[in-house]
Design an enzyme around this catalytic site. Structure first.
Site, PDB file in Angstrom:
ATOM      1  N   ARG A   1     -22.264  37.576 -29.557  1.00 39.83           N
ATOM      2  CA  ARG A   1     -23.213  36.463 -29.673  1.00 39.83           C
ATOM      3  C   ARG A   1     -24.645  36.965 -29.828  1.00 39.83           C
ATOM      4  NH1 ARG A   1     -22.472  34.040 -24.534  1.00 39.83           N
ATOM      5  NH2 ARG A   1     -20.972  35.681 -24.076  1.00 39.83           N
TER       6      ARG A   1
ATOM      7  N   HIS B   1     -16.793  35.471 -17.164  1.00 36.44           N
ATOM      8  CA  HIS B   1     -17.403  35.781 -18.454  1.00 36.44           C
ATOM      9  C   HIS B   1     -16.865  34.781 -19.467  1.00 36.44           C
ATOM     10  CE1 HIS B   1     -18.598  37.950 -22.041  1.00 36.44           C
ATOM     11  NE2 HIS B   1     -19.243  38.841 -21.303  1.00 36.44           N
TER      12      HIS B   1
END
Lengths: 660, 286
Positions: free
Chosen positions: A276, A256
């Protein structure tokens, strides 16, 4: 050997996360007596750590969404290595699985017109993730847990016994899948149950059942920097191998892009992609939004080329392309890695992830409450006022048990099923964020359904569990205490080992040598080290007694971590290309020829029965895993037609494109 | 029943020849690192006591890191429950210097370096071993709260709810079931005899959550959640001292937002002096 208690069930589910509980609910609703066995307390499974959401094309926020678009995104995210049938079933059934949760009491965040709200995420064309702030996994696990309780309440009303038809054996570990061998019928041995120990007391017991569903999650604890908890020791992967099943796609491990990097004690803890999705941006030490430099060719048309264009997308997605921060995870993780290597990293070896300049403090606290809390409590960082420092962390394994797409049945082992992270194929070479929770629900339900069907068919001829198997499993489990067997003495060809030390060295080896960027020499070295560690792990000794003894538990888990790590290293060494969660420094390009290939891991034949002595050192070095290459079935025509030809050319060979 | 055993910070436990690495003395250690003094309760159902440990602490660490270091270097069989190490699963509940806390969310920096840090198991539940307790009480209570009742005639996908209406119950669904509120609640903390009649803050809050769920159809099905809170789950025992709210790692306002409103609703049927008192207190503080 001491008497070992036996319990009879119709279906046994190993693991009580999203997939396990969904499977259990389904099997119980099919009317079968279902046992769930899990290493932690009920309701603590790793699923609680999922943050961002559940991907399902309900189309609540953008009506353009449907299962075909979701299917396309999933295949692109996995670089077309996905078992397309699984990706299809997943995309088709996810909305139903999410809506069903509402009927069990789940409370998702809402749209203004009262529907389930959906948020943007990497690789998803439309806002698609049903969510509850940034604690979606908790909502999922609690809802399933409470649904199990409601079924128990029904049974209580009927029979006076809460556990008449569904029982959770919590804080118990399975160390072997048991099988019945029938020399006469010529069929493969079929599953007969599982051998377990209770963590609290160390007591052994056996759950007998014709059908066993593995739902044990992932393997991250073999890596040093990981977002995974202690439970993720690859138990189901190893149990399946030892039972004769195969694993596929083990070279694909998802790092990740955004884990915490500071302070050291929290390194690896997840920072949700929602940061994000909701507008957060990545910057390097020079303040530059570097992701614009890392859009790969296959995605060029879909991502913005300037900050202005990217920023416009949040408000007006129809007329702007999406920001490159929302590329699939493998792309972002590699980009961060490259920035740090180029000397443009943050003070603690990551990059900056900033929401503080992107939205008001109140919005941040409302949309990302856990992140706000996590950084304030663990890192003294106020994310409403300053950027976070983040870097890649081992998060998810795409590889897993080789299963039938529709039924979740493990190939080659009658009675064995697998769903969720422990199953392979669905996500191809890289999983999109949000596709995990939906995977758990879709294939958890399918595994429960088909396991129930299988168990019903075999109700008249339940497989038997032989005493010798139980004795063998008990002896293996007691080994770390160094008691009982002459074998233990014979093999004491070196000093006793501390299981914690062996584990730490394993984590370091995998992290450094089979991590996010890989090369041949390092992976070969990893295999050597794994062979050494395997020998050392056999000499792992623990102190104290069997009652809640974490040292003993870890010593037993080492077998699984070592097996699974060898699968990862061997498959990664073999695949001479870069794709998704497998990046080779020495083979940086994606190769269309490789798209058609699955690498299949099985237990090496010479090893014989599970837990048997490993033979001499020579045989030990050869490893325990055999690897073979297998062609993928061609993608069904109507599914291929969902893509433009220009896009397919990037992934499929000319031969595949003209073969109709 | 207390025995004091001392452990040094030097090389690890005997019997694991040379396998323990890393705990070398000071020379190479960064300045931010120091030796802390810990007392950890060790024992089982038959008794036990505090054991002394001297153990290395590094910058940014939490108490759970120190417990893990003890396991890896000095006490390999030290029992502790944990999972996510990020405050999300609620497994590593214990008492630190007598206060119920999550081991993974308690920074070492909140203690003075010279201070002895004492870690003991949750007091309200029977000890299993070391820091692990039998929390089965909570699972029994969870089963006694009737589940969500879906509205009749509304299929999957047809649910419509406004954010402001789901928000109230969502606050309670933030609960990670660490059971610190159950541990600290004085109704049961030193009163074993109350356990049968009292569900505890966590599960009274669960009743409140379902009662405030915009689509729960329990009432139509003949179930009055408010009066069951009073009659079956022991709401009346709660005298709103707010201890539960104080220890909640999720900062859920258990008393103000769940228990008091539940008392008020229940009091529609029955006079409860504590509701009256609760209202007075709340008016004064807000």
């Amino acid at each position: 050997m001491a008497h070992v208690e036996r319990h009879q069930w119709d279906v046994v589910i190993v693991g009580a996360g999203g997939a396990g509980l969904r499977a259990a609910i389904e099997a119980r609703e099919q009317g079968l007596r279902t046992a769930v066995i899990c290493k932690s307390l009920f309701g603590k499974a790793h699923t609680v750590m999922a943050e961002g959401g559940i991907a399902a094309s309900m189309g609540n926020v953008n009506e353009g969404d449907n299962w075909q678009v979701h299917f396309r995104d999933t295949m692109r995210g996995g670089k077309f290595l996905n078992q397309w049938r699984m990706a299809e079933l997943h995309a088709r059934e996810a909305p139903e699985r999410v809506w069903e949760l509402e009927t069990w009491g789940a409370l998702f965040d809402r749209t203004p017109d009262g529907r389930i709200s959906q948020r943007n995420f990497g690789g998803h064309e439309y806002p698609r993730l049903a969510h509850v702030g940034d604690r979606t996994g908790l909502e999922l696990i609690r809802t399933l847990q409470q649904k199990v309780v409601s079924l128990q309440q029904e049974d209580f009303k009927e029979s006076g016994d809460y556990e008449a038809r569904i029982k959770v054996f919590q804080e118990c570990t399975v160390t072997q899948i048991l099988k019945e061998h029938n020399p006469e019928d010529g069929e493969p041995d079929r599953v007969s149950g599982v051998f377990c120990y209770e963590r609290e007391s160390g007591r052994f017991f056996v759950l007998e059942a014709p059908a066993v569903v593995l739902a044990t999650g992932g393997i991250g604890k073999s890596f040093k920097v990981t977002s995974n908890s202690w439970e993720y020791t690859g138990d189901g992967h190893a149990l399946a191998l030892l039972a004769g099943a195969s694993l596929i796609n083990m070279e694909f491990v998802q790092f990740h892009p955004t884990g915490m990097v500071w302070p050291p004690s929290v390194k690896g803890i997840l920072v949700t992609e929602s940061v994000r999705g909701d507008g957060g941006v990545l910057r390097n030490a020079e303040g530059e939004r570097f992701m614009f430099d890392y859009v790969p060719d296959v995605f060029k048309e879909k991502y913005a080329e300037s900050e202005q264009e990217a920023d416009g997308w949040y408000e007006d997605p129809d007329n702007h392309r999406r920001p490159p921060e929302l590329l699939p995870r493998d792309e972002v993780a590699r980009a961060i890695n490259a920035e740090v290597k180029a000397g443009r990293g943050s003070p603690h070896g990551g990059v900056f992830l900033d929401v503080s300049t992107r939205m008001p403090a109140e919005t941040i606290k409302r949309r990302l409450p856990s992140m706000h809390h996590q950084f304030r409590e663990l890192a003294d960082v106020d994310i409403t006022a300053e950027p976070m420092e983040v870097g890649p962390t081992c998060h998810y394994v795409m590889g897993g048990v080789d299963v039938d797409s529709d039924t979740a049945a493990a190939r080659g082992v009658p009675g064995l099923f697998a769903a969720g992270e422990v199953a392979g194929g669905m996500h191809g070479s890289n999983r999109l964020g949000g596709n995990s929770l939906s995977d758990l629900l879709v294939f958890g339900r399918r595994a429960g359904l088909y396991a129930a069907q299988y168990a019903r068919e075999h109700a008249g001829s339940r497989p038997r569990v032989g005493d010798e198997q139980i004795d063998g499993a008990a002896a293996e489990a007691l080994r770390p205490f160094g008691v009982g067997s002459a074998k233990a003495d014979e093999e004491a060809q070196g000093p006793a080992e501390n299981p914690y030390t062996v584990h730490q060295e394993l984590q370091r080896s995998m992290n450094d040598l089979v991590g996010i960027i890989r090369r041949e020499e390092e992976m070969s070295e990893a295999l050597e080290r794994l062979a050494e560690l395997r020998e050392r792990a056999r000499r792992a000794k623990v102190e104290g007694h069997r009652q809640f003894n974490p040292g003993w538990h870890l010593a037993l888990d080492l077998r699984n971590m070592l097996l699974v790590s060898e699968c990862v290293a061997r498959a990664a060494l073999n695949r001479t290309e870069s794709r998704g969660g497998h990046t080779r420094d020495d083979f940086p390009e994606m190769d269309r020829e490789w798209r058609r290939a699955n690498l299949v891991c099985t237990l090496a034949a010479a090893e014989g029965a599970a837990g048997a002595a490993g033979g001499d050192a020579e045989a030990g070095r050869a490893g325990r895993i055999a690897l073979r290459r297998r062609e993928m079935p061609p993608i069904r025509k109507d599914l291929l037609e969902l893509f433009e030809k220009e896009e397919l050319i990037k992934y499929l060979t000319d031969e595949e494109l003209t073969s109709e | 029943m207390t025995t004091d055993v001392h452990h040094g910070a030097g090389p690890g436990s005997e019997g694991i020849g040379g396998a323990v690495s890393g705990e070398a003395p000071d020379a190479t250690r960064p300045e931010t690192s120091y030796d802390a003094h810990f007392k950890v309760w060790r024992g089982d159902v038959d008794g036990g006591g505090l054991e002394d440990f001297t153990v290395e602490v590094n910058e940014g660490e939490v108490v759970l890191d120190i417990i893990h270091r003890l396991q890896a270097t000095q006490a390999p069989d030290l029992a502790v429950r944990w999972n996510c190490k990020a405050g999300k699963c609620g497994s590593c509940s214990a008492e630190i210097n007598g206060r119920p806390r999550l081991l993974c969310m308690t920074r070492m920096s909140v203690f003075d370096r010279a201070e002895t840090v004492t870690v003991t198991p949750l007091r309200t539940f029977p000890v299993v071993r070391d820091l692990v307790t039998d929390v089965g009480f909570n699972y029994e209570k969870a089963r006694q709260v009737p589940s969500f009742v879906p509205p009749p005639g509304l299929g999957p996908g047809e649910y419509r709810m406004q954010q402001e209406d789901v928000g109230r119950s969502q606050e309670f669904r933030k609960c990670i079931e660490c059971f610190l509120c159950q541990d600290t609640c004085h109704v049961v903390r030193d009163h074993e005899e109350n356990k049968r009649a009292f569900a505890g803050p966590r599960f009274l809050m669960r009743v409140a959550e379902l009662d405030m769920h915009p689509l729960d159809a329990a009432e139509d099905a003949g179930l009055d959640r408010k009066s069951t809170a009073q009659d079956e789950h022991g709401l009346g025992y709660c005298n709103i001292t707010k201890c539960c709210t104080e220890v909640c790692p999720e900062n859920i306002k258990i008393t103000d937002n769940a228990l008091i409103p539940l008392k008020e609703r229940a009091a529609d049927r029955k006079y409860d002096p504590l509701v009256w008192l609760g209202n007075k207190i709340r008016r004064r503080t807000t």
